[in-house]
Design an enzyme around this catalytic site. Structure first.
Site, short mmCIF file in Angstrom:
data_model
loop_
_atom_site.label_atom_id
_atom_site.label_comp_id
_atom_site.label_asym_id
_atom_site.label_seq_id
_atom_site.Cartn_x
_atom_site.Cartn_y
_atom_site.Cartn_z
N ALA A 1 32.03 49.85 43.79
CA ALA A 1 32.75 49.43 42.41
C ALA A 1 34.34 49.93 42.85
O ALA A 1 34.74 49.70 42.53
CB ALA A 1 32.36 50.15 40.88
N GLY B 1 35.15 48.52 35.09
CA GLY B 1 34.17 48.21 36.39
C GLY B 1 35.33 49.15 37.99
O GLY B 1 34.79 50.02 37.74
N CYS B 2 35.27 48.46 38.90
CA CYS B 2 35.93 48.77 39.79
C CYS B 2 37.61 49.35 39.50
O CYS B 2 37.64 50.28 40.10
CB CYS B 2 36.11 46.93 40.12
SG CYS B 2 34.15 46.45 40.58
N VAL B 3 38.23 49.10 38.23
CA VAL B 3 39.12 49.54 38.35
C VAL B 3 38.99 50.88 37.68
O VAL B 3 39.51 51.95 38.68
CB VAL B 3 40.44 48.53 36.83
CG1 VAL B 3 41.65 50.25 36.46
CG2 VAL B 3 40.99 47.47 37.52
N THR C 1 37.60 53.08 40.60
CA THR C 1 38.94 53.51 41.26
C THR C 1 39.80 54.26 40.98
O THR C 1 40.23 55.77 41.88
CB THR C 1 39.96 51.86 41.97
OG1 THR C 1 38.35 51.25 42.37
CG2 THR C 1 40.68 52.41 43.60
#
Length: 209
Positions: A122, A151-153, A156
């Site tokens: 992710a 998720g990935c945002v 990060t």
């Protein structure tokens, strides 16, 4: 201010982080799988893609570095570990998968001079060269566009602040498959891990970078 916002503010959450002196724009996983109608991961809207494209265009015009991430796995998904097993739709990013769903959308596709980061998890930081790239260019502020917000945002942004970078999430340039996780995660990110700014405010800061 809502009662919930007041409660969080009273508890000391949401203190502002200042835009630094050396930003970069990070475009997270804006690939065909999320924007092609009928695809398993389709978000149902391309509004965040259009906003991200405007951010990227502004950044390039201002000489601000642009970094684009994509997801790719071995044909059997072995390099995706438990994450690959947990999220079945990740099979669309395996080598040889049909449909080209892992292709970066042309509106934000990397151009010469951009950095491309290939990831399997992710966070754009986990198991990639991103941190080393940012450090070598003395980046201190990371403008986040992409999918998905929950998720990935989010992953990060959490890793960015943990690594000493100011994460600026562009509200209009991130998206999710449902407004409920989208809004809940924007609220929580703004409270604990990142700044959540409008596209207009980010554009103004990029043009002054």
């Amino acid at each position: 201010m809502s009662e919930l916002s007041e409660d969080y503010a009273d508890a000391g959450f949401g203190r502002p982080l200042d835009w630094g002196t050396s930003p970069a724009v990070l475009v997270i996983d804006m690939v065909r799988a999320y924007f092609q109608p009928g695809a398993e991961l389709y978000l149902g809207s391309r509004a965040c893609l259009d906003s991200a494209a405007r951010i990227v265009t502004t950044a390039r015009g201002a000489g601000v570095p642009v970094i684009v991430t994509r997801v790719a796995y071995a044909a059997d998904g072995a390099d995706g570990g438990l994450f690959y097993r947990k999220v079945g739709a990740l099979r669309h990013f395996a080598a040889g998968a049909p449909g080209g769903l892992g292709e970066v959308m042309p509106e934000v596709a990397p151009q010469p001079g951009d950095v491309v980061v290939t990831k399997q998890y992710a966070s754009a930081f986990f198991g990639t060269s991103l941190a080393a790239t940012l450090a070598s260019r003395r980046i201190d502020t990371l403008v986040l566009c992409g999918v998905s917000t929950s998720g990935c945002v989010r992953a990060t942004a959490v890793d960015a602040i943990s690594s000493g970078y100011v994460p600026i999430v562009v509200r209009e340039a991130v998206g999710d498959r449902d407004p409920r996780p989208h809004e809940a995660n924007l609220f929580d990110l703004a409270a604990k891990y990142a700044e959540v700014w409008s596209e207009a405010d980010v554009v103004r800061h990029l043009t002054r970078a």
